[in-house]
Design a protein around this motif. Structure first.
Motif, PDB file in Angstrom:
ATOM      1  N   CYS A  95       0.843  -1.210   0.142  1.00  0.00           N
ATOM      2  CA  CYS A  95      -0.156  -0.089   0.073  1.00  0.00           C
ATOM      3  C   CYS A  95       0.797   1.178   0.152  1.00  0.00           C
ATOM      4  O   CYS A  95       2.317   1.173   0.082  1.00  0.00           O
ATOM      5  CB  CYS A  95      -0.809   0.072   1.188  1.00  0.00           C
ATOM      6  N   MET A  96       0.343   2.361  -0.070  1.00  0.00           N
ATOM      7  CA  MET A  96       0.933   3.600  -0.240  1.00  0.00           C
ATOM      8  C   MET A  96       1.888   3.805   1.257  1.00  0.00           C
ATOM      9  O   MET A  96       3.059   4.164   1.211  1.00  0.00           O
ATOM     10  CB  MET A  96       0.319   4.782  -0.182  1.00  0.00           C
ATOM     11  N   ASP A  97       1.200   3.431   2.427  1.00  0.00           N
ATOM     12  CA  ASP A  97       1.665   3.717   3.544  1.00  0.00           C
ATOM     13  C   ASP A  97       2.207   2.424   4.479  1.00  0.00           C
ATOM     14  O   ASP A  97       2.571   2.591   5.625  1.00  0.00           O
ATOM     15  CB  ASP A  97       1.138   4.712   4.404  1.00  0.00           C
ATOM     16  N   MET A  98       1.591   1.270   3.874  1.00  0.00           N
ATOM     17  CA  MET A  98       1.768   0.189   4.798  1.00  0.00           C
ATOM     18  C   MET A  98       1.941  -1.093   4.018  1.00  0.00           C
ATOM     19  O   MET A  98       1.766  -1.284   2.800  1.00  0.00           O
ATOM     20  CB  MET A  98       0.373  -0.089   5.606  1.00  0.00           C
ATOM     21  N   ILE A  99       2.775  -2.178   4.779  1.00  0.00           N
ATOM     22  CA  ILE A  99       2.625  -3.460   4.093  1.00  0.00           C
ATOM     23  C   ILE A  99       2.216  -4.304   5.017  1.00  0.00           C
ATOM     24  O   ILE A  99       2.275  -4.370   6.406  1.00  0.00           O
ATOM     25  CB  ILE A  99       4.029  -4.053   3.746  1.00  0.00           C
ATOM     26  N   MET A 100       1.900  -5.619   4.806  1.00  0.00           N
ATOM     27  CA  MET A 100       1.445  -6.709   5.579  1.00  0.00           C
ATOM     28  C   MET A 100       2.346  -7.708   5.239  1.00  0.00           C
ATOM     29  O   MET A 100       2.668  -8.186   4.320  1.00  0.00           O
ATOM     30  CB  MET A 100       0.001  -7.087   5.304  1.00  0.00           C
ATOM     31  N   VAL A 101       2.690  -8.585   6.554  1.00  0.00           N
ATOM     32  CA  VAL A 101       3.828  -9.532   6.304  1.00  0.00           C
ATOM     33  C   VAL A 101       3.282 -10.747   7.174  1.00  0.00           C
ATOM     34  O   VAL A 101       2.772 -10.530   8.190  1.00  0.00           O
ATOM     35  CB  VAL A 101       5.220  -9.312   6.514  1.00  0.00           C
ATOM     36  N   ASP A 102       3.598 -11.898   6.591  1.00  0.00           N
ATOM     37  CA  ASP A 102       3.279 -13.221   7.273  1.00  0.00           C
ATOM     38  C   ASP A 102       4.259 -13.520   8.082  1.00  0.00           C
ATOM     39  O   ASP A 102       5.290 -13.726   7.844  1.00  0.00           O
ATOM     40  CB  ASP A 102       2.987 -14.224   6.124  1.00  0.00           C
ATOM     41  N   VAL A 103       3.893 -13.500   9.628  1.00  0.00           N
ATOM     42  CA  VAL A 103       4.488 -13.724  10.558  1.00  0.00           C
ATOM     43  C   VAL A 103       4.069 -15.362  11.231  1.00  0.00           C
ATOM     44  O   VAL A 103       4.727 -15.387  12.442  1.00  0.00           O
ATOM     45  CB  VAL A 103       4.841 -12.745  11.729  1.00  0.00           C
ATOM     46  N   THR A 104       3.420 -16.143  10.698  1.00  0.00           N
ATOM     47  CA  THR A 104       2.956 -17.241  11.349  1.00  0.00           C
ATOM     48  C   THR A 104       3.892 -17.978  12.016  1.00  0.00           C
ATOM     49  O   THR A 104       4.009 -18.583  12.936  1.00  0.00           O
ATOM     50  CB  THR A 104       2.121 -18.157   9.927  1.00  0.00           C
ATOM     51  N   GLY A 105       5.317 -17.969  11.203  1.00  0.00           N
ATOM     52  CA  GLY A 105       6.258 -19.041  11.571  1.00  0.00           C
ATOM     53  C   GLY A 105       7.203 -18.481  12.371  1.00  0.00           C
ATOM     54  O   GLY A 105       8.033 -19.014  12.769  1.00  0.00           O
ATOM     55  N   ILE A 106       6.858 -17.195  12.963  1.00  0.00           N
ATOM     56  CA  ILE A 106       7.773 -16.511  13.567  1.00  0.00           C
ATOM     57  C   ILE A 106       7.402 -16.345  15.195  1.00  0.00           C
ATOM     58  O   ILE A 106       6.441 -15.578  15.564  1.00  0.00           O
ATOM     59  CB  ILE A 106       8.413 -14.968  13.211  1.00  0.00           C
ATOM     60  N   ALA A 107       7.994 -17.371  15.794  1.00  0.00           N
ATOM     61  CA  ALA A 107       7.344 -17.388  17.469  1.00  0.00           C
ATOM     62  C   ALA A 107       7.683 -16.274  18.188  1.00  0.00           C
ATOM     63  O   ALA A 107       8.854 -15.511  18.057  1.00  0.00           O
ATOM     64  CB  ALA A 107       7.991 -18.642  18.056  1.00  0.00           C
ATOM     65  N   GLY A 108       6.412 -15.484  18.992  1.00  0.00           N
ATOM     66  CA  GLY A 108       6.658 -14.408  19.638  1.00  0.00           C
ATOM     67  C   GLY A 108       6.854 -13.025  18.969  1.00  0.00           C
ATOM     68  O   GLY A 108       6.932 -12.077  19.685  1.00  0.00           O
ATOM     69  N   ALA A 109       6.560 -13.035  17.763  1.00  0.00           N
ATOM     70  CA  ALA A 109       6.660 -11.840  17.017  1.00  0.00           C
ATOM     71  C   ALA A 109       5.508 -10.972  17.631  1.00  0.00           C
ATOM     72  O   ALA A 109       4.329 -11.447  18.086  1.00  0.00           O
ATOM     73  CB  ALA A 109       6.215 -12.061  15.493  1.00  0.00           C
ATOM     74  N   ALA A 110       5.841  -9.656  17.891  1.00  0.00           N
ATOM     75  CA  ALA A 110       4.908  -8.873  18.827  1.00  0.00           C
ATOM     76  C   ALA A 110       4.878  -7.415  18.225  1.00  0.00           C
ATOM     77  O   ALA A 110       5.787  -6.897  17.694  1.00  0.00           O
ATOM     78  CB  ALA A 110       5.445  -9.047  20.070  1.00  0.00           C
ATOM     79  N   VAL A 111       3.847  -6.782  18.630  1.00  0.00           N
ATOM     80  CA  VAL A 111       3.728  -5.424  18.257  1.00  0.00           C
ATOM     81  C   VAL A 111       4.932  -4.657  18.810  1.00  0.00           C
ATOM     82  O   VAL A 111       5.433  -4.954  20.164  1.00  0.00           O
ATOM     83  CB  VAL A 111       2.641  -4.635  18.817  1.00  0.00           C
ATOM     84  N   GLY A 112       5.691  -3.629  18.139  1.00  0.00           N
ATOM     85  CA  GLY A 112       6.836  -2.946  18.718  1.00  0.00           C
ATOM     86  C   GLY A 112       8.228  -3.544  18.200  1.00  0.00           C
ATOM     87  O   GLY A 112       9.180  -3.002  18.183  1.00  0.00           O
ATOM     88  N   ASP A 113       7.995  -4.998  17.570  1.00  0.00           N
ATOM     89  CA  ASP A 113       9.373  -5.443  17.365  1.00  0.00           C
ATOM     90  C   ASP A 113       9.641  -4.797  15.872  1.00  0.00           C
ATOM     91  O   ASP A 113       9.101  -4.383  15.145  1.00  0.00           O
ATOM     92  CB  ASP A 113       9.067  -7.073  16.640  1.00  0.00           C
ATOM     93  N   GLU A 114      11.096  -5.015  15.816  1.00  0.00           N
ATOM     94  CA  GLU A 114      11.852  -4.128  14.594  1.00  0.00           C
ATOM     95  C   GLU A 114      11.555  -4.824  13.368  1.00  0.00           C
ATOM     96  O   GLU A 114      11.700  -6.444  13.600  1.00  0.00           O
ATOM     97  CB  GLU A 114      13.325  -4.182  15.034  1.00  0.00           C
ATOM     98  N   ALA A 115      11.374  -4.452  12.351  1.00  0.00           N
ATOM     99  CA  ALA A 115      11.250  -5.082  11.190  1.00  0.00           C
ATOM    100  C   ALA A 115      12.414  -4.702  10.214  1.00  0.00           C
ATOM    101  O   ALA A 115      12.162  -3.498   9.883  1.00  0.00           O
ATOM    102  CB  ALA A 115      10.016  -5.125  10.613  1.00  0.00           C
ATOM    103  N   VAL A 116      13.235  -5.351   9.496  1.00  0.00           N
ATOM    104  CA  VAL A 116      14.250  -4.824   8.703  1.00  0.00           C
ATOM    105  C   VAL A 116      13.862  -4.872   7.439  1.00  0.00           C
ATOM    106  O   VAL A 116      13.602  -6.165   7.108  1.00  0.00           O
ATOM    107  CB  VAL A 116      15.657  -5.561   8.982  1.00  0.00           C
ATOM    108  N   ILE A 117      13.917  -3.769   6.676  1.00  0.00           N
ATOM    109  CA  ILE A 117      13.654  -4.017   5.321  1.00  0.00           C
ATOM    110  C   ILE A 117      15.045  -4.139   4.496  1.00  0.00           C
ATOM    111  O   ILE A 117      14.991  -5.054   3.469  1.00  0.00           O
ATOM    112  CB  ILE A 117      12.697  -2.564   4.756  1.00  0.00           C
TER     113      ILE A 117
END
Ligand SMILES: Cc1ncc(COP(=O)(O)O)c(C=O)c1O
Length: 377
Positions: free
Chosen positions: A315-337
């Protein structure tokens, strides 16, 4: 620049020690007496032109190059006093700004020289310019016949000082060397024409990053590296590149998480459908920040040291990523592009491969609203 205490969910961080490292590695391949004209156009390939220029000048770089007068003025207004070469075309309407900000134009069209000479006639000393010769790029520059005409008929305006003579290589990173060798032969002829007319030109330059590394003959008094300063190169695999470190990291932060059930769609036009219950992380970065829409359902980002694939359209201001396989993924986690996280790394080259472009474009299209932070090491 934001202070380091400001929380920035999406930002670029620029490692100035990596920049210094790349410069030092690049310089190792230069012949004695050959200097660096650092190319910091396009906001220093996305890294931020003012801080990049200041950091390079601290490392002994004596001249920088941008493309437009506006880019040059930005540097002057930030207090940069080093010579600034304007690589792009110059128009009659810009002469006053050029002189006011002491910017050195590259003149690539002989037709503008008389007017520039006339405008410079009231200045106390001849105004420095670089002259560009077209040797095979098929872009800006004086053709051989125009050069002969200019110098044989002594039309070069007295109010101008021919400080530099340059050309640009079209294929320094290509699979074969013949195009570059032909260009260098034409350029040497051009130098001869100018010199035999009695001009002593202090600065002669032809090579970009790849040209300087691969063709020592293309190292005249200056070379013009851009991409290698930022830690990337496009040399063919058979050519040894300097040891380079990517300078830029682009990161964002998980803003929200939601689990969607099988059959649910994600993002515009429903191009992603969950096959099983899927945990989706929403990240506040989009194509307005330079993340290409071609990454839709293609690329991935790093979260907790693992790859999270992009789900659905960017999207213009957002992307969605699939974190199903990432145990413990939480709001506030860093995402490296772009950058490193744990043992994983995504480079601008990876993104370029996923989107069908080159690292140059990936870097220089990172949007102006993404804050840049600077650090050493
Ligand atoms: C005229 C000129 N010189 C030098 C460069 C630097 O090239 P590179 O980034 O490949 O080193 C560029 C970049 O496009 C350029 O246009």
């Amino acid at each position: 620049m934001p202070t380091t205490s400001t929380f920035l969910p999406t930002c670029v961080s620029v490692d100035l020690s990596a920049l210094a490292h790349n410069l030092a590695q690049f310089r190792k391949g230069l012949s004695p007496g050959c200097d660096v004209l650092a190319v910091i156009k396009a906001n220093a390939y996305g890294h931020g032109s003012v801080h990049t220029a200041k950091a390079l000048i601290r490392q002994g770089v004596s001249r920088v190059a941008v493309v437009s007068i506006e880019e040059g003025i930005t540097l002057r207004q930030a207090g940069i006093n080093a010579p600034i070469v304007i690589l792009g075309p110059v128009f009659h309407e810009q002469f006053t700004e050029l002189f006011t900000h002491q910017l050195t134009p590259v003149i690539s069209d002989a037709a503008i020289l008389p007017a520039l000479g006339q405008a410079a006639a009231s200045l106390p000393t001849p105004y420095p310019i670089h002259l560009k010769v077209e040797t095979g790029m098929g872009r800006l520059g004086l053709a051989h016949a125009e050069l002969v005409d200019l110098f044989s008929s002594r039309k070069f305006p007295r109010a101008l000082h021919l400080e530099g003579l340059m050309t640009h290589l079209a294929d320094a990173d290509g699979p074969a060397t013949d195009t570059t060798e032909e260009q260098l032969t034409r350029f040497r002829k051009a130098i001869e024409i100018v010199r035999t007319s009695g001009f002593r030109v202090p600065l002669i330059h032809a090579a970009n990053s790849a040209g300087a590394v691969r063709f020592p003959d293309a190292q005249f008094s200056l070379v013009r590296p851009g991409i290698m300063l930022y830690g990337y190169h496009t040399l063919p695999p058979s050519i040894a590149a300097p040891d380079l470190k990517p300078v830029l990291t682009l990161r964002t932060t998980i803003a929200q998480l939601r689990t969607v059930q099988a059959g649910h769609k994600v993002s515009y036009n429903g191009t992603f459908t969950a096959k099983t219950p899927t945990k989706i992380a929403i990240l506040p970065i989009g194509y307005a920040d330079g993340l290409s829409r071609h990454l839709s359902n293609r690329g991935s980002v790093l979260i907790r040291g693992q790859r999270a694939p992009i789900a659905g359209l960017v999207c213009m201001d957002m992307i969605m990523v699939d974190v199903t396989g990432i145990a413990g993924a939480a709001v506030g986690d860093e995402a490296v592009i772009i950058g490193r996280q744990g043992d994983e790394q995504i480079t601008a080259d990876d993104i370029a491969r996923w989107t069908g472009t080159i690292a140059y474009e990936v870097l220089c299209t990172i949007g102006p609203r993404v804050p840049r932070l600077y650090h050493e090491g």
